[in-house]
Each structure stands twice: as structure tokens, then as C-alpha cells.
Design a protein around this motif. Sequence first.
Motif, PDB file in Angstrom:
ATOM      1  N   ILE A 216      58.022 -30.584  60.530  1.00  0.00           N
ATOM      2  CA  ILE A 216      58.893 -29.592  59.883  1.00  0.00           C
ATOM      3  C   ILE A 216      58.226 -29.024  58.639  1.00  0.00           C
ATOM      4  O   ILE A 216      58.239 -27.806  58.407  1.00  0.00           O
ATOM      5  CB  ILE A 216      60.252 -30.220  59.527  1.00  0.00           C
ATOM      6  N   ALA A 217      57.640 -29.899  57.826  1.00  0.00           N
ATOM      7  CA  ALA A 217      56.974 -29.419  56.609  1.00  0.00           C
ATOM      8  C   ALA A 217      55.777 -28.544  56.944  1.00  0.00           C
ATOM      9  O   ALA A 217      55.529 -27.532  56.282  1.00  0.00           O
ATOM     10  CB  ALA A 217      56.542 -30.612  55.748  1.00  0.00           C
ATOM     11  N   GLY A 218      55.011 -28.914  57.979  1.00  0.00           N
ATOM     12  CA  GLY A 218      53.868 -28.099  58.377  1.00  0.00           C
ATOM     13  C   GLY A 218      54.292 -26.730  58.873  1.00  0.00           C
ATOM     14  O   GLY A 218      53.684 -25.710  58.519  1.00  0.00           O
ATOM     15  N   PHE A 219      55.337 -26.675  59.673  1.00  0.00           N
ATOM     16  CA  PHE A 219      55.840 -25.396  60.186  1.00  0.00           C
ATOM     17  C   PHE A 219      56.358 -24.525  59.042  1.00  0.00           C
ATOM     18  O   PHE A 219      56.091 -23.321  58.987  1.00  0.00           O
ATOM     19  CB  PHE A 219      56.955 -25.662  61.193  1.00  0.00           C
ATOM     20  N   THR A 220      57.083 -25.148  58.104  1.00  0.00           N
ATOM     21  CA  THR A 220      57.599 -24.415  56.943  1.00  0.00           C
ATOM     22  C   THR A 220      56.464 -23.891  56.080  1.00  0.00           C
ATOM     23  O   THR A 220      56.466 -22.728  55.645  1.00  0.00           O
ATOM     24  CB  THR A 220      58.513 -25.325  56.101  1.00  0.00           C
ATOM     25  N   ALA A 221      55.476 -24.745  55.840  1.00  0.00           N
ATOM     26  CA  ALA A 221      54.333 -24.331  55.021  1.00  0.00           C
ATOM     27  C   ALA A 221      53.558 -23.208  55.700  1.00  0.00           C
ATOM     28  O   ALA A 221      53.099 -22.267  55.039  1.00  0.00           O
ATOM     29  CB  ALA A 221      53.420 -25.529  54.766  1.00  0.00           C
ATOM     30  N   VAL A 416      66.283 -35.404  57.525  1.00  0.00           N
ATOM     31  CA  VAL A 416      64.835 -35.265  57.324  1.00  0.00           C
ATOM     32  C   VAL A 416      64.406 -33.811  57.483  1.00  0.00           C
ATOM     33  O   VAL A 416      63.584 -33.298  56.718  1.00  0.00           O
ATOM     34  CB  VAL A 416      64.074 -36.181  58.295  1.00  0.00           C
ATOM     35  N   THR A 417      64.978 -33.122  58.469  1.00  0.00           N
ATOM     36  CA  THR A 417      64.620 -31.719  58.719  1.00  0.00           C
ATOM     37  C   THR A 417      65.011 -30.831  57.544  1.00  0.00           C
ATOM     38  O   THR A 417      64.188 -30.055  57.034  1.00  0.00           O
ATOM     39  CB  THR A 417      65.312 -31.223  59.997  1.00  0.00           C
ATOM     40  N   VAL A 418      66.249 -30.928  57.102  1.00  0.00           N
ATOM     41  CA  VAL A 418      66.735 -30.065  56.022  1.00  0.00           C
ATOM     42  C   VAL A 418      65.997 -30.360  54.722  1.00  0.00           C
ATOM     43  O   VAL A 418      65.584 -29.441  54.001  1.00  0.00           O
ATOM     44  CB  VAL A 418      68.257 -30.223  55.846  1.00  0.00           C
ATOM     45  N   TRP A 419      65.810 -31.637  54.421  1.00  0.00           N
ATOM     46  CA  TRP A 419      65.138 -31.985  53.165  1.00  0.00           C
ATOM     47  C   TRP A 419      63.716 -31.431  53.143  1.00  0.00           C
ATOM     48  O   TRP A 419      63.284 -30.839  52.149  1.00  0.00           O
ATOM     49  CB  TRP A 419      65.109 -33.503  52.982  1.00  0.00           C
ATOM     50  N   ASN A 420      62.987 -31.594  54.227  1.00  0.00           N
ATOM     51  CA  ASN A 420      61.611 -31.116  54.250  1.00  0.00           C
ATOM     52  C   ASN A 420      61.532 -29.597  54.223  1.00  0.00           C
ATOM     53  O   ASN A 420      60.637 -29.033  53.591  1.00  0.00           O
ATOM     54  CB  ASN A 420      60.895 -31.653  55.499  1.00  0.00           C
ATOM     55  N   LEU A 421      62.454 -28.934  54.896  1.00  0.00           N
ATOM     56  CA  LEU A 421      62.457 -27.478  54.879  1.00  0.00           C
ATOM     57  C   LEU A 421      62.673 -26.952  53.465  1.00  0.00           C
ATOM     58  O   LEU A 421      61.942 -26.067  52.994  1.00  0.00           O
ATOM     59  CB  LEU A 421      63.547 -26.963  55.824  1.00  0.00           C
ATOM     60  N   VAL A 422      63.649 -27.502  52.768  1.00  0.00           N
ATOM     61  CA  VAL A 422      63.986 -27.017  51.420  1.00  0.00           C
ATOM     62  C   VAL A 422      62.906 -27.396  50.413  1.00  0.00           C
ATOM     63  O   VAL A 422      62.427 -26.548  49.637  1.00  0.00           O
ATOM     64  CB  VAL A 422      65.351 -27.575  50.987  1.00  0.00           C
ATOM     65  N   VAL A 423      62.510 -28.659  50.406  1.00  0.00           N
ATOM     66  CA  VAL A 423      61.560 -29.133  49.395  1.00  0.00           C
ATOM     67  C   VAL A 423      60.179 -28.523  49.605  1.00  0.00           C
ATOM     68  O   VAL A 423      59.517 -28.116  48.635  1.00  0.00           O
ATOM     69  CB  VAL A 423      61.493 -30.672  49.407  1.00  0.00           C
ATOM     70  N   THR A 424      59.723 -28.431  50.840  1.00  0.00           N
ATOM     71  CA  THR A 424      58.418 -27.817  51.105  1.00  0.00           C
ATOM     72  C   THR A 424      58.406 -26.365  50.662  1.00  0.00           C
ATOM     73  O   THR A 424      57.424 -25.890  50.053  1.00  0.00           O
ATOM     74  CB  THR A 424      58.078 -27.920  52.598  1.00  0.00           C
ATOM     75  N   LEU A 428      55.927 -24.853  47.582  1.00  0.00           N
ATOM     76  CA  LEU A 428      54.967 -23.781  47.836  1.00  0.00           C
ATOM     77  C   LEU A 428      55.291 -22.521  47.051  1.00  0.00           C
ATOM     78  O   LEU A 428      54.380 -21.825  46.573  1.00  0.00           O
ATOM     79  CB  LEU A 428      54.918 -23.479  49.330  1.00  0.00           C
ATOM     80  N   LEU A 429      56.561 -22.221  46.902  1.00  0.00           N
ATOM     81  CA  LEU A 429      56.926 -21.045  46.106  1.00  0.00           C
ATOM     82  C   LEU A 429      56.519 -21.229  44.649  1.00  0.00           C
ATOM     83  O   LEU A 429      56.081 -20.280  43.992  1.00  0.00           O
ATOM     84  CB  LEU A 429      58.425 -20.778  46.228  1.00  0.00           C
ATOM     85  N   CYS A 430      56.657 -22.444  44.144  1.00  0.00           N
ATOM     86  CA  CYS A 430      56.221 -22.714  42.761  1.00  0.00           C
ATOM     87  C   CYS A 430      54.704 -22.631  42.631  1.00  0.00           C
ATOM     88  O   CYS A 430      54.182 -22.042  41.684  1.00  0.00           O
ATOM     89  CB  CYS A 430      56.721 -24.087  42.319  1.00  0.00           C
ATOM     90  N   ILE A 431      53.988 -23.215  43.566  1.00  0.00           N
ATOM     91  CA  ILE A 431      52.529 -23.148  43.527  1.00  0.00           C
ATOM     92  C   ILE A 431      52.063 -21.700  43.636  1.00  0.00           C
ATOM     93  O   ILE A 431      51.119 -21.274  42.959  1.00  0.00           O
ATOM     94  CB  ILE A 431      51.921 -23.994  44.659  1.00  0.00           C
ATOM     95  N   GLY A 432      52.745 -20.926  44.473  1.00  0.00           N
ATOM     96  CA  GLY A 432      52.363 -19.530  44.682  1.00  0.00           C
ATOM     97  C   GLY A 432      52.467 -18.669  43.443  1.00  0.00           C
ATOM     98  O   GLY A 432      51.855 -17.596  43.374  1.00  0.00           O
ATOM     99  N   LEU A 433      53.220 -19.133  42.448  1.00  0.00           N
ATOM    100  CA  LEU A 433      53.309 -18.392  41.180  1.00  0.00           C
ATOM    101  C   LEU A 433      52.007 -18.467  40.396  1.00  0.00           C
ATOM    102  O   LEU A 433      51.734 -17.616  39.543  1.00  0.00           O
ATOM    103  CB  LEU A 433      54.452 -18.943  40.327  1.00  0.00           C
ATOM    104  N   PHE A 434      51.192 -19.477  40.681  1.00  0.00           N
ATOM    105  CA  PHE A 434      49.964 -19.703  39.910  1.00  0.00           C
ATOM    106  C   PHE A 434      48.698 -19.595  40.754  1.00  0.00           C
ATOM    107  O   PHE A 434      47.640 -19.215  40.243  1.00  0.00           O
ATOM    108  CB  PHE A 434      50.016 -21.092  39.257  1.00  0.00           C
ATOM    109  N   ILE A 435      48.795 -19.957  42.026  1.00  0.00           N
ATOM    110  CA  ILE A 435      47.620 -19.970  42.899  1.00  0.00           C
ATOM    111  C   ILE A 435      47.984 -19.267  44.206  1.00  0.00           C
ATOM    112  O   ILE A 435      49.006 -19.596  44.811  1.00  0.00           O
ATOM    113  CB  ILE A 435      47.178 -21.416  43.218  1.00  0.00           C
ATOM    114  N   PRO A 436      47.181 -18.322  44.658  1.00  0.00           N
ATOM    115  CA  PRO A 436      47.458 -17.711  45.974  1.00  0.00           C
ATOM    116  C   PRO A 436      47.447 -18.772  47.069  1.00  0.00           C
ATOM    117  O   PRO A 436      46.542 -19.612  47.119  1.00  0.00           O
ATOM    118  CB  PRO A 436      46.317 -16.711  46.146  1.00  0.00           C
ATOM    119  N   LEU A 437      48.450 -18.753  47.938  1.00  0.00           N
ATOM    120  CA  LEU A 437      48.546 -19.758  48.992  1.00  0.00           C
ATOM    121  C   LEU A 437      47.541 -19.510  50.116  1.00  0.00           C
ATOM    122  O   LEU A 437      47.095 -20.454  50.771  1.00  0.00           O
ATOM    123  CB  LEU A 437      49.960 -19.779  49.569  1.00  0.00           C
TER     124      LEU A 437
END
Length: 504
Positions: A216-221, A416-424, A428-437
Motif C-alpha cells: 500500500i505504501a509503495g503504491f501510494t508513493a 493497515v491500509t488506511v494508516w499507510n495511505l495517509v501517513v505515506t 512525501l508531501l512534506c518532503i516534496g516541499l524541500f526536495i523534488p520527489l
Amino acid sequence: MHFASTRMASPPEPGPYMPDLPAVPAWLNKGDNAWQLVAATFVGLQSMPGLVILYGSIVKKKWAVNSAFMAMYAYASTLIVWVLVGFCMAFGERLLPFWAKAGPALTQDFLVHRAVFPATAHYGRGGVLETPRTEPYYPEASLVLFEFEFAAITLVLLAGSLLGRMNIKAWMAFTPLWLLFSYTVGAFSLWGGGFLYQWGVIDYSGGYVIHLSSGIAGFTAAYWVGPRLKSDRDRFSPNNILLMIAGGGLLWLGWAGFNGGAPYAPNVTASVAVLNTNVSAATSLLTWTCLDVIFFGKPSVIGAVQGMMTGLVCITPGAGLVHTWSAMLMGMSAGSVPWFTMMILHKKSTLLMKVDDTLAVFHTHAVAGVLGGVLTGLLATPELCALDSPIPGARGVFYGGGVVQIGKQLGGALFVTVWNLVVTSAILLCIGLFIPLRMPDDQLMIGDDAAHGEEAYALWGDGEKFDLTRPETTRTGGASGAAREDTVEQRLTSMGARGVTIQL
């Protein structure tokens, strides 16, 4: 006689050879400790070198170094974060129903004492203790190492969704954050004594904690990072199929430690689990291969490796809890259901087609993980559950457990699905503010050389590269000083590359 008496009077052997305290406390079982260290090593070999080799060979040549390095970096970074705070967040004293208190696992006072899962005591109605907390017969250091290997392989599996385009700097920032805010939550909730553990959700060795979460986290990412270049998506053939098989083989054999170490002791459950693991993997591989032959006319080697993997994933939630004939049924399901979602459903789903999941981790791990969890809820036997489950009377639906167990299995998968979808997404959205994904397109055209300044293979002589931008023929001086035309074949021969065939 004097010689014999002198030997009898000699002092005890020092250090690690002491037969009792302090090297061998009363609670330490040498066999349990030895098996747990071996099991941890087997799981470690799945990542290093197993998945490093598999990733480096299953991608295009231009991504071999980057893909292997993503796996290697995830493994190393996980270990440091794990001993600093991660282990205690996953297996320490309860802080929240889904999280434990953070703390280090670095000092002698902590690591040489008997291993313990502080929150795993199970209380029934009226607060009566039904199952005491889990306390393996070896030091905390062995438990820290074993559980680290599980955490590391989860992140390495997740990386499979992102190969061929993620900015390596963004990946370096992502791995510690995801470990802390996603993996530790699933591990404590299902294994460390959290609310899903207490409720009775069965996840013997990581069908949910590891495989569903990584899928789930890989698909979301993959959604947030964006797709590969169109040319890479259209054609992304392996650069070395034989090495891909070797990496897959290390993954298969390493699973003996994965499921055999889950009972925290080399008991009868471990033996059943290792046998079932191999039976399920073999059955799934054969099922997947037969479906390829029936529908596509020929067996795919890549498909066989995928079938092997889905069989390993599917059996994991119930490896030590089901009959071996049940493991065969789970292997048949693992070789057919993910095959259908990948080969048929994927091509008809707009969402699945839009998200560029490089190695189809969603199908091989998320789908297979949920499938295994549900089948475990149906097929788990009461006798084997009594040896492993903290819930008295736990059993599958087919053995009188009632549909409530399926409800628990689905509820655990949903959390597990919902937690990973939201947290992932949040990470990534936070990281994307500083580093291109995602790497820019011009670097994606180049691959490893742009990302690392290194390439996997030196194909033209001693590290010399063949310049494709040069004309088909080039004018050079001959032996007599006269100009002559050298063909491409002649230039290859002069560089020691005769007989090399390159598919561009």
C-alpha cells in the motif's frame, strides 16, 4: 595421577565459554538464541544481497546501480534509526493503543537482559490474565537484531514500487520517516501488544505488518512521485535474468528465517512454518507458470519469480498455523488471484494503469498479503493456534472459529491500509516541499550516470564506453598514413568487444 588432579583443579574457562553466570544466565537457552541469530541472518540475506541483486538485475541496465543502491541504503538507514528509537516504538511499553514509547536500544543494561515484549500480556473478561507477556529465552540484543531485519526488508520491498525515477535524495529522507511513523505503528498494533494483537487479529509473520504495508505504501508513493519516462514504462526489460533468478532464490531460501523465526523459538511451530512456506511458494510458482502457458502460450521466467513471491507472501500470515495441505491451497490462490489482478484487472482499471508501480508491489505484496490474511482466518487450526496465539481458543472459520475471525482479519487489513495511505502521503508531501520527489526528465534519460556518476557495466574494453553519437563510420589514419574508413564493427573489435551483442 598428579596430572589428572591438576586438570581437575584448573579454573573455569573464561569469557563466552563460561558454563553459567554471567555469560549464560539461568534464563538463557543456547539453542533458542542460536536459532534466532541464524533466522535473523537468513532474513538479512533476503535484503542483502537478495533484493539488492534482484532489483539491480530486473531493471534496465541504466537503472541497475540506482535500484540496487536504494535497497542497500534502506537497509543501512533502518538499522541506525531502529537502535536509536524504532525498536522500542514497535515493541516497548505501551504509549497508545497503536504505538509504544520511544527509547534507545544501545546500552549493555538493556541488551544483555532477557528479551521481553512488555505489552503482550492478554487479559480476558474481568481483567483476568489469560496469557502472560512473551519473554523469549535469549537476550534483548537477539530480539533487536531479528526485528530489525523485518523492518528493513519492509522498506526494501517498498522501494520496488519506485525504481527508475525517484530522486535518491528524497528516498534518503523518506526511509527513516516512514519507518518511524508507519512501520512501528503496524508492528506494535499486531505484534507488540497493541489493539489489533489484543483483539485477536492473526498475522503470524508479517502478511499485514510487512507485505500489506509495503504494498500500500509503495503504491501510494508511486502515485505521488509520478511515473517513469514513457519509453521506460513501455519497455523495461531486465538487464540480467539469470541474476534476477539468483536474487529470487536468496529471497525464497531466506524465508526459512522469516517464518521459522517468528515463534521466537525453534519449536514445532517453526518446523511446520518452514515446510509450509516452501510448499506454498512452489505451488504458487507452478500455478502462475501454468496460467502463463494457458493464456499466453509460453512460460515467463519473470512471471515464475513473481509467482514464487506471491506464494511466500500469502503463506506468511498463517505459516505456522495451518496444515500443509492448506498451504498448498494458499499457494494455488497466491498463484492465481494476484495473477488475475496483475494480468487482467490491472489493464482494465484506470487507477492501476495511472499509477506507475514499477515492480507491481501492490499485486505481489498487498493483494497477496490480504489474501493470506483472509485464508488464515479460514484455515488456521486450533491446535497450532494454541501454540502461538495469545487469544485462548483462536481458530479459523473452518474449525469452528465463526465468521467473527474473518471480520477481525478484514478489520486489521483495513487499519493497515488506511494508516499507510495517509501517513505515506503526508510524509512525501512534506518532503516534496524541500526536495523534488522525481528526477527531472533529462536525468531520467541517462539513469545511473546522472544519479550517481557510476554505471553498472563496462561493456567496451577496460572501462571504455562506446559513443553512440559518433557517425556510423569514422575517418582515421591507416598504417601507411593514408586516411581510411573504420566501420562500427571494426571499432568494436579494436576495443575488445567482438561478439558482444547489445540490445538498445
